[in-house]
Design an enzyme around this catalytic site. Sequence first.
Site, PDB file in Angstrom:
ATOM      1  N   ASN A   1       0.861  -1.184   0.000  1.00 38.86           N
ATOM      2  CA  ASN A   1       0.000   0.000   0.000  1.00 38.86           C
ATOM      3  C   ASN A   1       0.900   1.238   0.000  1.00 38.86           C
ATOM      4  OD1 ASN A   1      -1.830   2.014   0.475  1.00 38.86           O
ATOM      5  ND2 ASN A   1      -2.371   1.340   2.554  1.00 38.86           N
TER       6      ASN A   1
ATOM      7  N   LYS B   1       0.055   4.238  -0.309  1.00 40.88           N
ATOM      8  CA  LYS B   1      -0.643   5.409   0.278  1.00 40.88           C
ATOM      9  C   LYS B   1      -0.401   6.646  -0.600  1.00 40.88           C
ATOM     10  CE  LYS B   1      -0.232   3.208   4.734  1.00 40.88           C
ATOM     11  NZ  LYS B   1      -0.341   3.320   6.166  1.00 40.88           N
TER      12      LYS B   1
ATOM     13  N   HIS C   1      -9.667   0.927   4.496  1.00 38.95           N
ATOM     14  CA  HIS C   1      -8.421   1.197   5.215  1.00 38.95           C
ATOM     15  C   HIS C   1      -8.710   2.156   6.378  1.00 38.95           C
ATOM     16  CE1 HIS C   1      -4.420   2.498   6.248  1.00 38.95           C
ATOM     17  NE2 HIS C   1      -3.980   1.408   5.658  1.00 38.95           N
TER      18      HIS C   1
ATOM     19  N   GLU D   1      -7.159   4.593   7.534  1.00 42.73           N
ATOM     20  CA  GLU D   1      -6.950   6.019   7.255  1.00 42.73           C
ATOM     21  C   GLU D   1      -8.186   6.618   6.586  1.00 42.73           C
ATOM     22  OE1 GLU D   1      -3.190   5.428   5.333  1.00 42.73           O
ATOM     23  OE2 GLU D   1      -2.363   4.884   7.280  1.00 42.73           O
TER      24      GLU D   1
ATOM     25  N   GLU E   1      -5.593  -4.997  10.355  1.00 40.20           N
ATOM     26  CA  GLU E   1      -4.580  -3.964  10.606  1.00 40.20           C
ATOM     27  C   GLU E   1      -4.938  -3.179  11.870  1.00 40.20           C
ATOM     28  OE1 GLU E   1      -2.481  -2.730   6.699  1.00 40.20           O
ATOM     29  OE2 GLU E   1      -4.343  -1.616   6.831  1.00 40.20           O
TER      30      GLU E   1
ATOM     31  N   GLY F   1       2.131   2.356  10.750  1.00 43.45           N
ATOM     32  CA  GLY F   1       3.064   3.466  10.601  1.00 43.45           C
ATOM     33  C   GLY F   1       3.739   3.885  11.890  1.00 43.45           C
TER      34      GLY F   1
ATOM     35  N   SER G   1       3.137  -1.964  10.430  1.00 42.71           N
ATOM     36  CA  SER G   1       4.581  -1.977  10.705  1.00 42.71           C
ATOM     37  C   SER G   1       5.264  -3.301  10.347  1.00 42.71           C
ATOM     38  CB  SER G   1       4.868  -1.592  12.161  1.00 42.71           C
ATOM     39  OG  SER G   1       4.459  -0.256  12.387  1.00 42.71           O
TER      40      SER G   1
HETATM   41  P1  PGA Z   1       2.603   0.405   7.633  1.00 38.68           P
HETATM   42  O1  PGA Z   1       1.135   0.556   6.966  1.00 38.68           O
HETATM   43  O2  PGA Z   1       3.181  -0.877   7.080  1.00 38.68           O
HETATM   44  O3  PGA Z   1       3.362   1.634   7.178  1.00 38.68           O
HETATM   45  O4  PGA Z   1       2.398   0.341   9.093  1.00 38.68           O
HETATM   46  C1  PGA Z   1       0.306  -0.554   6.749  1.00 38.68           C
HETATM   47  C2  PGA Z   1      -0.985  -0.100   6.109  1.00 38.68           C
HETATM   48  O5  PGA Z   1      -1.503   0.957   6.498  1.00 38.68           O
HETATM   49  O6  PGA Z   1      -1.523  -0.791   5.220  1.00 38.68           O
END
Ligand code: PGA
Length: 247
Positions: free
Chosen positions: A10, A12, A94, A96, A164, A170, A210
């Site tokens: 992803n 983003k 997601h 976010e 997740e 993140g 992460s």
């Molecule tokens: P990250 O994000 O690996 O940077 O923690 C995962 C995601 O949001 O899909």
Amino acid sequence: MPRQFFVGGNFKMNGTIKSITDIINNLNNAKLDPNVEVVVAPSSLYLLLVREHLRKEIEVAAQNVYDKPNGAFTGEISVEQLKSSGINWTLLGHSERRVILQEDDKFVASKTKAALDGDVSVILCCGESLEQREAGKTIEVVNNQLKAVAAEIKDWSKIVIAYEPIWAIGTGKVATTEQAQEVHAAIREWLKKDVSPEVADKTRIIYGGSVSEKNCKELAKQPDVDGFLVGGASLKPAFVDIINANQ
Ligand code: PGA
């Protein structure tokens, strides 16, 4: 039949033509485990670029799609537009988008139905906040997110569920292997009871939050962890090591 290991990237809202081209070249030249299904999700602006230049055994996903077929929906992208651009996958739900863009369970479910109806496969994200985890509500929150989708769709064959935990995204704070396995097993148990034992057996449940080249091997050993959704590390050469976690 064992479930095929699945790794999503992803990107983003990251990257420019230059850096995305570097990622494409890196993946095109890498030796990837042929047993792993790989799907990458760049910004919508770069979907065509990535689809055109990336090796064809890697699929490309949108990061979102709208639930209406066409019309006056400024800024949105339809399922038909994805299909006509060679994009066969989308992320949905997601955190976010759930948190920052305030998408609720019902909207995510409606978009999941629209994607599947248009033959676009879905990486369906779910997961709890730190507050919800500390209140002991993790399984309830995740189940409710998935129940909203189950109310709209019958066929789960084109869905990959991505668990997740929001507190792990993140942050560098990866869930422990036990935490991930516990929730993945609970999701599979819910699928078995509320959908069907066959769907529970076949559906890939991947972990995100992460994931790195350092922690992926241990996570991959968990019986109910069928792959990863990778954010930050999918922009780096180490993404290849995560794809090859089982080697
Ligand atoms: P990250 O994000 O690996 O940077 O923690 C995962 C995601 O949001 O899909």
